[in-house]
Design an enzyme around this catalytic site. Structure first.
Site, short mmCIF file in Angstrom:
data_model
loop_
_atom_site.label_atom_id
_atom_site.label_comp_id
_atom_site.label_asym_id
_atom_site.label_seq_id
_atom_site.Cartn_x
_atom_site.Cartn_y
_atom_site.Cartn_z
N TYR A 175 14.12 -26.30 -69.15
CA TYR A 175 14.54 -27.89 -68.48
C TYR A 175 13.85 -29.03 -69.31
CZ TYR A 175 16.39 -30.55 -64.61
OH TYR A 175 17.25 -31.22 -64.34
N SER A 225 5.43 -41.40 -62.53
CA SER A 225 6.59 -41.50 -61.66
C SER A 225 6.94 -41.75 -60.57
CB SER A 225 6.54 -40.08 -61.48
OG SER A 225 6.15 -38.94 -62.46
C1 OXD Z 1 9.65 -38.08 -67.63
C2 OXD Z 1 8.67 -37.66 -66.54
O1 OXD Z 1 10.36 -37.19 -67.23
O2 OXD Z 1 7.90 -38.66 -67.06
O3 OXD Z 1 9.88 -38.95 -68.11
O4 OXD Z 1 8.12 -37.35 -66.14
#
Ligand code: OXD
Ligand code: MN
Length: 611
Positions: A223, A274
């Site tokens: 992932y 995030s």
């Molecule tokens: C991204 C993160 O997916 O910062 O960009 O987690």
């Protein structure tokens, strides 16, 4: 397979050291065959067809989403795994207290064990790639070995991948090796075979970085950032180390081009933790007349002092790997429209007519869906139809907001750096740092308030310095020292640093600021500051706008709300400054004296404000 076959299969352009490394990895991982990726459309289409046949991909309705595919991951493999992410520097101190450290020698032994035979029964893909425009001065090269065709087609969108990158690797000899395996061999050591899964992975995961030898080894996950090794592993963790050693900056920042009503062009970078609307800001549609915002990058910026002494940034990526939920015509029409064609969706819901859906995409919820786990779903179902971290992978130039200079190999000159967090209290809508050192202090202390739902403690601060907490490849405090050094190099040519907070709340818990396109208003003030057009008021957090200088025309905001957006509570600021001292203390000797000096100045400003 015998390794001479790898040599035999290698394209003529492949240099000997690369071929030797591929052979070594094949001897360890024992794939059935090796495919050197050329990056062609034929190669992509063949992999798409194979993944549809194997059940990894569902082809979406070609009338509604031409060239689009849906992948569903294993429920145990849905996000980056920070607890399994390691910085394997010789000394634990070089990883610092905010990273998981592992001894490189011990980790190499562990990796030898888990990678042994890990690709048996599978094809090993060799992906030469460039982070940044091919051949650009700020760009860097890498090679990812993977046993996941899903990774290959995503890397094709996210990087410049294939033969042109391989030629540059041969020419320069300068590339970062990155090895990835999903950790699900199809043949075990005694020859027993097992069927493949639509999303193979392992419960055992290792996302490892060797900063001294500049290598990446990732095992067990297919992932996102765990597997697309050009992104977080290379462009942030390894690149931050290269940047420290070579005098530049590898940052978790979006990059914008902004054109004012008078035609003047500015560039801005912004770091946000995030879940703070970074993709929305990267595709901002300003609500104030005359201003135009275009996208250079949505996640990562590599920045270097240029020949004129200013700081220049490139977006090292070629695509967006964005969070799908809550992307809508209201929140981010540019992103939604970019996903019309040639997009890979992962873990979103499937509609009955072969299209995609996620929470927050439309006002009306479809009556029936297949959810991200592949099961029937109706609006009464207790779980979301799309995984909260479901994603789209799309080429950057499919966004109508993409700037014409987004691929300029020399980068774009940066005028403004923004730091943001999700703060219900204390941090005003916008304030300007007093100088570079103060800006570094602001970046180092960026935080979001943890919600009760997440951690059970309302109001506790989760620090995310420079939004780099999980992405800095070395000691975070040494990274701050590096920023201070770069500031000395840039001198008065340095970008101006601002802190923003779109998330301040009123006493009743409602947001004070409307956000989204209206965020263009405080940004306009920052650019007018750069131009020397407006004065500012010295305050605790930095310099803040006089209300009359902030363009609030057409907004339904009361004077009281505006005052609350810029209010300072001495006691709350004192408490926060005390916590900051404790936070710095965990870095011991590494915490730069300049940042303690900034903390003293902050205390003095709080005292003065008590007046
Ligand atoms: C991204 C993160 O997916 O910062 O960009 O987690
Ligand atoms: Mn990111």
């Amino acid at each position: 397979m015998t390794t001479h076959l790898i040599t035999f299969n290698a394209p003529a352009e492949a240099p000997a050291d690369l071929v030797a490394w591929v052979e070594k990895v094949a001897e360890l991982t024992l794939p059935d065959q090796v495919h050197w990726c050329d990056g062609s459309l034929e190669e992509r289409d063949r992999l798409y067809a194979e993944m549809v046949a194997s059940g990894t991909f569902t082809k979406l309705n070609p009338e509604k989403r031409p060239g689009c595919y849906l992948a569903r991951s294993a429920p145990s493999d849905v996000a980056r795994v920070e607890s399994r992410t390691f910085i394997c520097s010789e000394h634990p101190d070089d990883a610092g207290p905010t990273n998981n450290w592992a001894s490189p020698a011990e980790m190499r032994e562990t990796l030898k064990g888990v990678f042994a035979g890990s690709m048996s029964g599978r094809t090993m893909f060799v992906i030469p790639f460039s982070m940044g425009p091919l051949g650009g001065d700020i760009s860097r090269l890498g090679v990812e070995i993977t046993d996941s065709p899903y990774v290959v087609v995503n890397m094709r969108i996210m990087t410049r991948m294939g033969t042109p990158a391989l030629k540059l690797i041969a020419e320069t000899g300068d590339w970062v090796p990155a090895v990835h395996s999903v950790g699900y061999p199809l043949v075990d050591a005694d020859g027993t075979t097992r069927d493949d899964l639509a999303w193979p992975c392992s419960d055992d995961k290792y996302i490892t970085h060797f900063p001294e030898t500049r290598e990446i080894w990732s095992y067990g996950s297919g992932y996102g950032g765990n597997a697309l090794l050009g992104k977080k592993c290379y462009a942030l963790r390894i690149a931050s180390v290269l940047a420290r050693d070579e005098g530049w900056l590898a940052e978790h920042m979006l990059v914008l081009k902004i054109t004012g009503p008078d035609g003047r062009v500015y560039h801005l970078t912004a770091a946000f933790p995030s879940a703070c609307g970074k993709t929305n800001l990267a595709m901002l549609r300003p609500t104030i007349p005359g201003w135009r915002v275009e996208t250079v990058g949505d996640d990562i910026a590599w920045m270097r002092p240029g020949p004129d002494g200013r700081l220049y940034a490139i977006n090292p990526e070629a695509g967006f790997f964005g969070v799908a939920p809550f992307t809508s015509l209201k929140t981010n029409p540019t992103a939604l429209l970019a996903l019309d064609h040639d997009t890979i969706f992962t873990n979103v819901a499937l509609t009955d007519d072969g299209d995609v859906w996620w929470e927050g995409m439309t006002d009306e919820t479809p009556a029936h869906l297949i959810d991200w786990t592949g099961k029937d779903w109706t609006p009464g179902s207790p779980t979301p139809a799309a995984h909260p971290n479901s994603r789209f992978t799309v080429r950057a130039d499919q966004a109508s907001s993409i700037a014409d200079d987004w691929e300029n190999p020399a980068g774009v000159p940066i005028d403004v750096i923004l730091f943001g967090g999700r703060r219900a209290t204390n941090i005003p809508l916008i304030s300007e740092s007093y100088d570079w050192e103060h800006g570094v202090f602001v970046g180092a202390t960026v935080a979001s308030e943890q919600t009760a739902a997440a951690e059970g403690t309302v109001g506790a601060l989760r620090r995310d310095p420079f939004a780099m907490l999980p992405f800095c490849g070395y000691n975070m405090a040494d990274y701050w020292a590096h920023w201070l050094e770069v500031g000395k190099t840039l001198g008065d040519k340095a970008p101006r640093i601002f802190q923003v907070n779109w998330f301040r709340k009123d006493t009743d818990g409602s947001y004070l600021w409307p956000g989204f396109g209206e965020n263009s208003r405080p940004i306009e003030w920052a650019l007018r500051r750069v131009n020397g057009e407006v004065a500012a008021i010295d305050a605790i957090s930095g310099r803040i706008p006089a209300v009359e200088d902030l363009n609030l025309e057409g907004l339904d905001l009361s004077a009281d709300q505006v005052a609350k957006l810029f209010a300072f509570d001495n006691d709350a600021w004192s408490a926060e400054a005390d916590v900051t001292a404790e936070y710095f203390a965990q870095f011991g000797e590494h915490a730069p004296a300049e940042l303690y000096a900034e903390l003293d100045k902050l205390h003095a400003r709080i005292e003065a404000h008590k007046g």
